[in-house]
Design an enzyme around this catalytic site. Structure first.
Site, short mmCIF file in Angstrom:
data_model
loop_
_atom_site.label_atom_id
_atom_site.label_comp_id
_atom_site.label_asym_id
_atom_site.label_seq_id
_atom_site.Cartn_x
_atom_site.Cartn_y
_atom_site.Cartn_z
N HIS A 29 0.85 -1.18 0.00
CA HIS A 29 0.00 0.00 0.00
C HIS A 29 0.89 1.23 0.00
CE1 HIS A 29 -2.12 3.25 2.41
NE2 HIS A 29 -2.85 3.15 1.30
N SER A 30 0.62 2.18 -0.91
CA SER A 30 1.29 3.47 -0.92
C SER A 30 2.81 3.29 -1.03
CB SER A 30 0.88 4.26 0.32
OG SER A 30 1.24 5.61 0.23
N LEU A 31 3.59 3.74 -0.03
CA LEU A 31 5.03 3.50 -0.06
C LEU A 31 5.33 2.02 -0.25
CD1 LEU A 31 8.06 4.15 0.45
CD2 LEU A 31 7.57 4.00 2.89
N ALA B 133 3.62 -0.16 -1.82
CA ALA B 133 3.36 -0.51 -3.21
C ALA B 133 4.52 -0.09 -4.10
CB ALA B 133 2.06 0.12 -3.68
N HIS C 160 -7.41 7.09 0.24
CA HIS C 160 -6.11 6.45 0.12
C HIS C 160 -5.99 5.19 0.98
CE1 HIS C 160 -1.88 6.18 -0.77
NE2 HIS C 160 -1.52 6.39 0.48
#
Length: 283
Positions: A100-102, A104, A259
């Site tokens: 997720h996010s970073l 990912a 997010h």
């Protein structure tokens, strides 16, 4: 929520904490959270996934994991090295990545750079590092060096009560629900004189001295050889990046929510889990 197993992974260079979900003989998956989050980012999602052995890391400098030693930094490639060392510690020659996010972004780097190790990749609202324009490498390096020199004079914010700390995280750089803030706080908040503060390493707040260009970052995505799924939050920043998404080698799946759509509420976790379960069910 189903019971989880707390793990400590002693890597050659650092010790990481982790949560393990699912059957021990399930398909191995390393789960990587976002910036300033922790393994509890997957506390709602992981129990809803079928047949997977998910080890959700507290990435270095986050949650209950060690901070990097003095003089070290938190570059993307250092996180990628941590991921491979964690897999070695777990005895996983081949495994899947859920980020997720970073997390990912790190998953994209790993899957592109060492495709022979990765079986599947699921990316939640993250793919390449944000790179605001204009990109001036000289100015960026100067900013990063000045921030590093000034870090020793700064002190972490101390919240007088646990409630105030939870509320502050709800209104953070990326807003989250109260339930999400409470879950993240379980692994990141600690008591100090005067109240509570966050365990995360202060160096995580420093600007990166070097950034991959968008084209460099996309090269990692294009180098991924295994099946990949990108889930985009309809109310998130990435949903507005139509030009960027159009340059990816696979079409994203858009789901309602912000997010942290996999963590903010039960409905969002259900939607993301359904999407991932269908992805892993396809041979």
């Amino acid at each position: 929520m189903k019971a989880v197993q707390e793990l400590r992974l002693t890597l050659p260079h650092i010790e990481l904490a982790a949560h393990a979900f699912g059957p021990e003989d399930g398909q191995p998956v390393l789960a990587l959270h976002g910036w300033l989050d922790n393994a509890n980012s997957f506390a709602r999602l992981a129990p809803r996934l079928h047949g997977l052995r998910i080890v959700a890391l507290d990435m270095a400098g986050h949650g209950f994991s060690d901070h990097r030693p003095a003089g070290a930094s938190y570059a993307l490639w250092d996180y990628a090295h941590d991921v491979l060392q964690a897999a070695e510690q777990l005895g996983w020659e081949r495994f899947a990545l859920l980020g997720h996010s970073l997390g990912a972004i790190v998953a994209t780097l790993v899957a592109g750079a060492v495709p022979e190790r990765i079986e599947r990749v699921v990316l939640i609202d993250g793919i390449v590092p944000p790179n605001p324009l204009p990109h001036d490498p000289v100015a960026r390096m100067g900013l990063a060096l000045r921030e590093q020199l000034a870090l020793g004079r700064k002190r972490k914010t101390v919240h007088p009560t646990l409630e105030r700390a939870i509320e502050a995280r709800m209104k953070g750089h990326v807003a989250v629900s109260r339930e999400a803030s409470e879950l993240l706080g379980e692994r990141s908040l600690m008591p100090v004189p005067g109240g509570f503060t966050w365990r995360s390493d202060s160096r995580l707040m420093l600007s990166s001295p070097v950034r991959l260009s968008e084209e460099q970052a996309l090269a990692f995505a294009r180098a991924i050889e295994c099946p990949a799924q990108l889930i985009i939050a309809q109310d998130g920043r990435l949903a507005q990046e139509a030009e960027l998404l159009g340059r990816l080698p696979w079409a994203p799946v858009f789901l309602p929510g912000g997010h942290h759509l996999h963590l903010n509420d039960e409905a969002g976790a259900d939607l993301v889990a359904d999407c991932i379960n269908r992805f892993f069910a396809v041979p």
